[in-house]
Design a protein around this motif. Sequence first.
Motif, PDB file in Angstrom:
ATOM      1  N   PHE A 166       0.821  -1.204   0.000  1.00 23.14           N
ATOM      2  CA  PHE A 166       0.000   0.000   0.000  1.00 23.14           C
ATOM      3  C   PHE A 166       0.859   1.260   0.000  1.00 23.14           C
ATOM      4  CE2 PHE A 166      -3.236  -2.980   1.616  1.00 23.14           C
ATOM      5  CZ  PHE A 166      -4.305  -2.627   0.814  1.00 23.14           C
ATOM      6  N   ASP A 167       1.967   1.227   0.730  1.00 25.67           N
ATOM      7  CA  ASP A 167       2.848   2.395   0.782  1.00 25.67           C
ATOM      8  C   ASP A 167       3.411   2.728  -0.598  1.00 25.67           C
ATOM      9  OD1 ASP A 167       2.498   2.810   3.506  1.00 25.67           O
ATOM     10  OD2 ASP A 167       4.181   1.528   4.063  1.00 25.67           O
ATOM     11  N   ARG A 176       1.788   2.443  -3.252  1.00 25.35           N
ATOM     12  CA  ARG A 176       0.611   2.855  -4.010  1.00 25.35           C
ATOM     13  C   ARG A 176       0.297   1.857  -5.127  1.00 25.35           C
ATOM     14  NH1 ARG A 176      -1.466   7.735  -3.584  1.00 25.35           N
ATOM     15  NH2 ARG A 176      -3.294   6.540  -4.303  1.00 25.35           N
ATOM     16  N   THR A 212      -3.011   1.714  -7.045  1.00 26.96           N
ATOM     17  CA  THR A 212      -3.786   2.194  -8.192  1.00 26.96           C
ATOM     18  C   THR A 212      -3.009   3.127  -9.122  1.00 26.96           C
ATOM     19  OG1 THR A 212      -4.794   3.854  -6.730  1.00 26.96           O
ATOM     20  CG2 THR A 212      -6.044   1.844  -7.139  1.00 26.96           C
ATOM     21  N   PRO A 213      -2.107   3.989  -8.628  1.00 29.17           N
ATOM     22  CA  PRO A 213      -1.335   4.787  -9.589  1.00 29.17           C
ATOM     23  C   PRO A 213      -0.479   3.923 -10.512  1.00 29.17           C
ATOM     24  CG  PRO A 213      -1.232   5.785  -7.419  1.00 29.17           C
ATOM     25  CD  PRO A 213      -1.865   4.429  -7.238  1.00 29.17           C
ATOM     26  N   TYR A 240      -5.964   2.619   4.474  1.00 25.85           N
ATOM     27  CA  TYR A 240      -5.315   2.402   3.181  1.00 25.85           C
ATOM     28  C   TYR A 240      -6.357   2.195   2.079  1.00 25.85           C
ATOM     29  CZ  TYR A 240      -0.460   1.855   4.837  1.00 25.85           C
ATOM     30  OH  TYR A 240       0.793   2.068   5.338  1.00 25.85           O
ATOM     31  N   GLU A 259      -6.901   4.312  -1.342  1.00 33.06           N
ATOM     32  CA  GLU A 259      -6.470   3.632  -2.569  1.00 33.06           C
ATOM     33  C   GLU A 259      -7.597   3.401  -3.579  1.00 33.06           C
ATOM     34  OE1 GLU A 259      -3.364   2.885  -4.575  1.00 33.06           O
ATOM     35  OE2 GLU A 259      -3.001   2.879  -2.422  1.00 33.06           O
TER      36      GLU A 259
END
Length: 255
Positions: free
Chosen positions: A86-87, A89, A91-92, A127, A131
């Motif tokens: 998650f950190d 990222r 979706t980007p 998160y 996200e």
Amino acid sequence: MGDWCSFNSTSNATETRSCLCEDYQDPFMPFDARYRELIIDIDQTGGQALMQPTEFALVPDNTARVYLHKWEGLSTRNKPAWTQGFDARITPQYGNPQVALISLTNWDAAFSSRAYFAVEMQKLLDYVQVEYSNYTQLYIRTGQYYCCRTDQTPNAPRAYSRLRNAYFDQYVIDAFRERFGHSHVIRIWNVAQVSERLPLSVRKETVKCPANHARAEVVEIENQILMNAMCNYFEPYVPMEQASVGEEDDLETDQ
């Protein structure tokens, strides 16, 4: 019982531990279960893992892309920590998915206290809120059915019981509904119920699997339920406040 059984040509292949209980140590060419992160493109002929970062940008026509992040629940046994994905990222890098499938409970009930799990759950909810947009449906997979075994392994004793697993499952479901029930479609992939509804004599068959993993034939049923739900019942997002009672029930089907 799965492609992995075909690697064993003996007459009793379907009775081996690999075919009945767990296959993660066996060769299976399209995927490697030891990868912590994996991207798989699936079409009508099957799935193929992507190995080159340059391939991540585009999804071929008539293909579904799966981004897999393997974790040991939200427990301290994750190496590296479960938050790392998650950190970085998601979706980007990989786009906004139609479905985010989140699987918890088995590792958490076994190796985490309820207090520790509650703290980590709040982190996970935060998160997810950052996200995934309202477009993304949230599928919550319960823990698999637990039956009949105790585990006193010296280096990693598991704190298992049927009611403990059920408590963790319900805690996760309630937490996601409270946080996202008015913004996302939430569906419950209740794999525990697949076995829970079988006769006790059949449920006790799980003791033949040393780690108490669900047997292969049960996993196939679980996966078929998921495929049917995803392929036959995908609907656009409808805010809860705009849904009638009947529509709300459909949006949060637990079965």
